[in-house]
Write a protein that holds these residues in place. Structure first.
Motif, PDB file in Angstrom:
ATOM      1  N   ALA A 154       0.840  -1.196   0.000  1.00  0.00           N
ATOM      2  CA  ALA A 154       0.000   0.000   0.000  1.00  0.00           C
ATOM      3  C   ALA A 154       0.878   1.251   0.000  1.00  0.00           C
ATOM      4  CB  ALA A 154      -0.933  -0.010   1.203  1.00  0.00           C
ATOM      5  N   HIS A 155       1.716   1.342  -1.013  1.00  0.00           N
ATOM      6  CA  HIS A 155       2.623   2.489  -1.166  1.00  0.00           C
ATOM      7  C   HIS A 155       1.990   3.560  -2.035  1.00  0.00           C
ATOM      8  CE1 HIS A 155       7.062   3.799  -2.109  1.00  0.00           C
ATOM      9  NE2 HIS A 155       6.490   4.581  -1.230  1.00  0.00           N
ATOM     10  N   ALA A 156       1.232   3.130  -3.030  1.00  0.00           N
ATOM     11  CA  ALA A 156       0.532   4.040  -3.934  1.00  0.00           C
ATOM     12  C   ALA A 156      -0.608   3.276  -4.582  1.00  0.00           C
ATOM     13  CB  ALA A 156       1.480   4.579  -5.011  1.00  0.00           C
ATOM     14  N   VAL A 157      -1.577   4.003  -5.078  1.00  0.00           N
ATOM     15  CA  VAL A 157      -2.659   3.364  -5.822  1.00  0.00           C
ATOM     16  C   VAL A 157      -2.170   3.139  -7.248  1.00  0.00           C
ATOM     17  CG1 VAL A 157      -5.037   3.560  -6.611  1.00  0.00           C
ATOM     18  CG2 VAL A 157      -4.354   4.557  -4.404  1.00  0.00           C
ATOM     19  N   PRO A 158      -2.162   1.897  -7.728  1.00  0.00           N
ATOM     20  CA  PRO A 158      -1.670   1.641  -9.086  1.00  0.00           C
ATOM     21  C   PRO A 158      -2.502   2.381 -10.128  1.00  0.00           C
ATOM     22  CG  PRO A 158      -1.933  -0.407  -7.846  1.00  0.00           C
ATOM     23  CD  PRO A 158      -2.581   0.660  -7.052  1.00  0.00           C
ATOM     24  N   PRO A 159      -1.892   2.809 -11.211  1.00  0.00           N
ATOM     25  CA  PRO A 159      -2.642   3.480 -12.278  1.00  0.00           C
ATOM     26  C   PRO A 159      -3.808   2.610 -12.762  1.00  0.00           C
ATOM     27  CG  PRO A 159      -0.286   3.671 -12.669  1.00  0.00           C
ATOM     28  CD  PRO A 159      -0.444   2.732 -11.512  1.00  0.00           C
ATOM     29  N   GLY A 160      -4.952   3.219 -12.918  1.00  0.00           N
ATOM     30  CA  GLY A 160      -6.120   2.497 -13.395  1.00  0.00           C
ATOM     31  C   GLY A 160      -6.904   1.775 -12.317  1.00  0.00           C
ATOM     32  N   ARG A 161      -6.455   1.876 -11.069  1.00  0.00           N
ATOM     33  CA  ARG A 161      -7.153   1.201  -9.973  1.00  0.00           C
ATOM     34  C   ARG A 161      -7.793   2.232  -9.053  1.00  0.00           C
ATOM     35  NH1 ARG A 161      -4.964  -3.927  -9.010  1.00  0.00           N
ATOM     36  NH2 ARG A 161      -6.768  -4.220  -7.630  1.00  0.00           N
ATOM     37  N   GLU A 162      -8.785   1.788  -8.279  1.00  0.00           N
ATOM     38  CA  GLU A 162      -9.389   2.611  -7.245  1.00  0.00           C
ATOM     39  C   GLU A 162      -8.756   2.264  -5.901  1.00  0.00           C
ATOM     40  OE1 GLU A 162     -11.540   5.042  -7.638  1.00  0.00           O
ATOM     41  OE2 GLU A 162     -11.622   4.747  -9.821  1.00  0.00           O
ATOM     42  N   ALA A 163      -8.616   3.276  -5.059  1.00  0.00           N
ATOM     43  CA  ALA A 163      -7.903   3.077  -3.799  1.00  0.00           C
ATOM     44  C   ALA A 163      -8.533   1.979  -2.937  1.00  0.00           C
ATOM     45  CB  ALA A 163      -7.838   4.384  -3.022  1.00  0.00           C
ATOM     46  N   GLN A 164      -9.859   1.990  -2.820  1.00  0.00           N
ATOM     47  CA  GLN A 164     -10.503   1.003  -1.953  1.00  0.00           C
ATOM     48  C   GLN A 164     -10.411  -0.402  -2.547  1.00  0.00           C
ATOM     49  OE1 GLN A 164     -11.633   1.478   1.269  1.00  0.00           O
ATOM     50  NE2 GLN A 164     -11.521  -0.756   1.118  1.00  0.00           N
ATOM     51  N   GLU A 165     -10.607  -0.489  -3.838  1.00  0.00           N
ATOM     52  CA  GLU A 165     -10.502  -1.790  -4.497  1.00  0.00           C
ATOM     53  C   GLU A 165      -9.102  -2.367  -4.302  1.00  0.00           C
ATOM     54  OE1 GLU A 165      -9.908  -3.498  -9.016  1.00  0.00           O
ATOM     55  OE2 GLU A 165     -10.017  -1.338  -8.605  1.00  0.00           O
ATOM     56  N   TYR A 166      -8.098  -1.529  -4.471  1.00  0.00           N
ATOM     57  CA  TYR A 166      -6.721  -2.009  -4.325  1.00  0.00           C
ATOM     58  C   TYR A 166      -6.410  -2.339  -2.858  1.00  0.00           C
ATOM     59  CZ  TYR A 166      -1.654  -2.271  -4.430  1.00  0.00           C
ATOM     60  OH  TYR A 166      -0.356  -2.694  -4.277  1.00  0.00           O
ATOM     61  N   THR A 167      -6.925  -1.532  -1.933  1.00  0.00           N
ATOM     62  CA  THR A 167      -6.724  -1.823  -0.507  1.00  0.00           C
ATOM     63  C   THR A 167      -7.288  -3.200  -0.160  1.00  0.00           C
ATOM     64  OG1 THR A 167      -6.844   0.524   0.051  1.00  0.00           O
ATOM     65  CG2 THR A 167      -7.196  -1.043   1.847  1.00  0.00           C
TER      66      THR A 167
END
Length: 286
Positions: A172-185
């Protein structure tokens, strides 16, 4: 008393008592890789060393510890350093596709061999300066496969270079391009942390809690997942603004809160009560 090695004609920094614990014109002896005697010159009459080394007036100190590094990565952001010198902010660079995401692209494209080849000189340079224990974070993969690659390279370099490497998972260093923060979390918590813990790839979990990265609520979610899988907790907090991340992390008994340029009194009190170490990173700030 038999000892393996005796160093004489040395000055020691023992860190005993107040300050550095300086002991001048001293001797030091070790057996089986452990120090068994420290004292002033002449205190070694009872020792029978296999090897004697004349230190020629050199200093001996405990090994240094670097508790916050991102040593394993590929690529270069020297151009961004120039931008910073010209007054462009960290946040502006990140929003333009630079910063963490720039290094993510290069690290994902690198093979494990290339990643090790680029990272090895950095570790050797630190070892030459006296660093014997070093924390190495992932965080430039942002997929399980690429985060795993970073952590595996970190461990392998530690063994190769004979440095004690303590790996930290920073998915959880950054939100990957094309992703949403919550989805990635959710992916970090439900997929990545369980896999990293099961494979023994990391000792702690970290997160960048900031207005350009992850919210305090998402940090709490990551901390819950880390705790459930027996991993220690760290946080990048209060670097660009006060999100109260350090206070949150202290409530979970975090090992450290790092950056903390915008830390407030409540955060300081919470960290003090929890024994959470404050890690300052002036090089990153300036």
């Amino acid at each position: 008393m038999h000892v393996d090695t005796l160093w004489s004609n040395v000055h020691l920094m023992t860190l005993d008592g107040e300050g550095l614990g300086v002991l001048r014109d001293a001797v030091l002896a070790a057996t089986d890789g452990r120090i068994v005697h420290v004292g002033p010159a002449g205190s070694d009459a009872h020792l029978q060393p296999t090897t004697r080394i004349d230190g020629e007036g050199r200093w001996i100190s405990p090994g240094l510890i670097d508790c916050h590094t991102h040593l394993v990565y590929a690529g270069s952001r020297a151009n961004e350093f120039e931008q910073r010198l010209q007054g462009v902010s960290y946040a502006e660079i990140a929003r333009a596709g630079g910063g963490i995401v720039s290094t993510v692209r290069a690290t994902r494209a690198a093979s494990p061999e290339q990643l090790a080849r680029e990272s090895r000189p950095r570790l050797l340079a630190m070892r030459a300066e006296g660093v014997t224990t070093i924390e190495i974070k992932s965080g430039y993969g942002l997929t399980l496969q690429d985060e795993r690659k970073q952590l595996q390279v970190a461990r392998a370099l530690g063994e190769e270079c004979r440095v004690n490497v303590v790996p930290t998972f920073l998915g959880a260093h950054a939100v990957p391009p094309g992703r949403e923060a919550q989805e990635y979390t959710d992916e970090v918590c439900e997929v990545m942390i369980p896999a990293v813990a099961a494979e023994g790839l990391a000792e702690a979990v970290d997160i960048f809690c900031e207005n350009i990265a992850f919210s305090p609520a998402q940090a709490r979610q990551v901390f819950d997942a880390a705790r459930a899988h027996g991993l220690a907790i760290k946080i990048h907090a209060e670097q660009l603004s006060n999100q109260h991340g350090a206070e949150l992390a202290a409530g979970f008994g975090a090992l450290s809160a790092d950056h903390i340029e915008h830390l407030d009194d409540a955060g300081i009190a919470a960290m003090a009560a929890a024994g959470t170490v404050a890690v300052l990173l002036p090089g990153a700030f300036y």
